[in-house]
Design a protein around this motif. Structure first.
Motif, short mmCIF file in Angstrom:
data_model
loop_
_atom_site.label_atom_id
_atom_site.label_comp_id
_atom_site.label_asym_id
_atom_site.label_seq_id
_atom_site.Cartn_x
_atom_site.Cartn_y
_atom_site.Cartn_z
N VAL A 24 -23.64 -40.77 -49.06
CA VAL A 24 -24.42 -40.29 -47.91
C VAL A 24 -23.57 -39.74 -46.77
O VAL A 24 -24.09 -39.06 -45.89
N ALA A 25 -22.26 -40.04 -46.77
CA ALA A 25 -21.40 -39.56 -45.68
C ALA A 25 -19.94 -39.56 -46.12
O ALA A 25 -19.55 -40.33 -46.98
N ASP A 26 -19.17 -38.66 -45.50
CA ASP A 26 -17.73 -38.61 -45.69
C ASP A 26 -17.07 -39.07 -44.40
O ASP A 26 -17.60 -38.83 -43.32
N GLY A 27 -15.92 -39.71 -44.51
CA GLY A 27 -15.28 -40.20 -43.31
C GLY A 27 -13.77 -40.17 -43.36
O GLY A 27 -13.17 -40.01 -44.43
N VAL A 28 -13.19 -40.33 -42.18
CA VAL A 28 -11.75 -40.44 -42.02
C VAL A 28 -11.46 -41.56 -41.04
O VAL A 28 -12.07 -41.62 -39.96
N LEU A 29 -10.57 -42.46 -41.40
CA LEU A 29 -10.05 -43.46 -40.48
C LEU A 29 -8.72 -42.90 -39.97
O LEU A 29 -7.79 -42.68 -40.75
N TRP A 30 -8.64 -42.63 -38.68
CA TRP A 30 -7.46 -41.99 -38.08
C TRP A 30 -6.41 -43.02 -37.73
O TRP A 30 -6.72 -44.20 -37.53
#
Length: 89
Positions: A24-30
């Motif tokens: 449902v979503a793409d993400g990045v942990l910075w």
């Protein structure tokens, strides 16, 4: 963490009736701990969480109905790479 770490949200049950199920979503942990989440589907949007993973888990976990699936390994303190993958709930 010195490099961004990619993930996606995998949802078993759509509690809100808006996001659907599956990927449902793409993400990045910075590296600074901030997380970006880009929703997919009919009404895509993006959100940034200053408290990173903790906010993603609290707001989007839905009591274990959604999981973070890590696409990039997490470096441990020894410099080795270990696979990631954590339930949100």
């Amino acid at each position: 963490m010195s490099t961004p770490r990619r993930f996606y949200l995998d949802r078993d049950t759509d509690i809100s009736g808006v996001s659907g199920t599956g990927h449902v979503a793409d993400g990045v942990l910075w590296p600074d701990g901030t997380a970006s989440v880009r929703w997919v589907g009919a009404h895509p949007s993006i959100v940034f969480w200053d408290r990173g993973r903790a906010s993603v888990e609290l707001i989007h976990g839905h009591g274990g109905a959604t999981r973070i699936v890590w696409l990039d390994p997490e470096a441990n303190t020894e410099g080795d790479q270990a696979p990631g993958g954590d339930p949100l709930g």
